[in-house]
Design a protein around this motif. Structure first.
Motif, short mmCIF file in Angstrom:
data_model
loop_
_atom_site.label_atom_id
_atom_site.label_comp_id
_atom_site.label_asym_id
_atom_site.label_seq_id
_atom_site.Cartn_x
_atom_site.Cartn_y
_atom_site.Cartn_z
N GLY A 1 75.62 37.44 -32.54
CA GLY A 1 74.44 38.05 -31.93
C GLY A 1 73.35 37.08 -31.56
O GLY A 1 72.31 37.49 -31.03
N SER A 2 73.57 35.80 -31.81
CA SER A 2 72.55 34.80 -31.52
C SER A 2 73.09 33.75 -30.55
O SER A 2 74.19 33.90 -30.01
N THR A 3 72.33 32.69 -30.33
CA THR A 3 72.74 31.61 -29.43
C THR A 3 72.62 30.29 -30.15
O THR A 3 71.56 29.99 -30.74
N ARG A 4 73.69 29.50 -30.14
CA ARG A 4 73.68 28.19 -30.80
C ARG A 4 73.24 27.12 -29.81
O ARG A 4 73.82 26.97 -28.73
N PHE A 5 72.19 26.39 -30.19
CA PHE A 5 71.69 25.25 -29.41
C PHE A 5 72.04 23.98 -30.17
O PHE A 5 71.68 23.83 -31.35
N LEU A 6 72.71 23.05 -29.50
CA LEU A 6 73.08 21.77 -30.10
C LEU A 6 72.23 20.67 -29.47
O LEU A 6 72.20 20.54 -28.24
N PHE A 7 71.55 19.89 -30.30
CA PHE A 7 70.64 18.84 -29.84
C PHE A 7 71.07 17.48 -30.36
O PHE A 7 71.77 17.37 -31.38
N GLU A 8 70.63 16.43 -29.66
CA GLU A 8 70.83 15.06 -30.12
C GLU A 8 69.47 14.40 -30.29
O GLU A 8 68.63 14.43 -29.39
N LEU A 9 69.27 13.79 -31.45
CA LEU A 9 68.02 13.13 -31.79
C LEU A 9 68.08 11.63 -31.51
O LEU A 9 69.16 11.04 -31.52
N PRO A 10 66.93 10.99 -31.31
CA PRO A 10 66.90 9.53 -31.33
C PRO A 10 67.32 9.04 -32.72
O PRO A 10 67.09 9.73 -33.73
#
Length: 204
Positions: A122-131
């Protein structure tokens, strides 16, 4: 101080260069709904704009202006702001008010790049990359502020981490405008920052 609970999404009305440098003045149109409806921001008030604490220098019904230094523009997503950009808004925390997210200072540590957006139940997965310099400060089940939104980190792998955005947050922040390749403002958890500082001194 802020809590990372967004109370509205404003719109950049205009961007004006200041002087001969890279400083800029942004005019922000407030949301039409409460608590921003007909809002006149006080001169000198602190408002978080997608996680960046900025001072109101001029205002009128439903709009205000902020002036931003070249240093802030270079370290945040503000350099990409243009008329029409949607901006998460949060007024500063009042003493005695409920803290529903986590303590957020409005001092951005850097930018994270969005890698993917994936529906998940029921949600949305956001994948991020950090410095690389910020990666040690983000931990699974810890807190992080992205574009001013207080979020819980689901998992971490190297410089990458994921968060799940519930439908309400997706609809009431600028997260629904993000696409892979976009950058977001990151503020690491205040506790993680001070623990790291103490550890650095203990090893010296």
């Amino acid at each position: 101080m802020f809590t990372g609970l967004i109370t509205g999404v404003g719109t950049v009305k205009s961007v004006t260069a200041l002087g001969q440098g890279r400083d800029a003045r942004f005019t922000i149109e407030a949301p039409a709904h409460a608590p921003w409806a007909g809002h006149v921001a006080e001169i000198g008030a602190s408002i978080a704009h997608s996680g960046v604490c900025l001072t109101v220098v001029e205002s009128g019904p439903g709009w205000w202006a902020v002036e931003v230094s070249a240093e802030t523009i270079s370290k945040t997503s503000l350099g990409a702001w243009a008329p029409g950009t949607r901006v998460n808004l949060e007024a500063s925390l009042r003493l005695g008010a409920e803290i529903g997210g986590h303590l957020v200072s409005g001092h951005v540590d850097g930018l994270a790049r969005l890698l993917s957006v994936t529906p998940e139940h029921g949600s949305t997965r956001f994948l991020f990359e950090l410095p690389a310099a910020l990666a040690p400060y983000v931990a699974a089940k810890g807190s992080v502020a992205l574009n001013g939104v207080s979020l819980t980190v689901n998992e971490v792998e190297g410089q990458r981490f994921g968060v799940n955005i519930i439908p309400h947050t997706l609809a009431h922040t600028n997260f629904h405008t993000l696409k892979p390749g976009d950058e977001v403002n990151v503020e690491i958890d205040m506790l993680a920052r001070y623990v790291a500082r103490q550890l650095a001194f203990s090893k010296a």
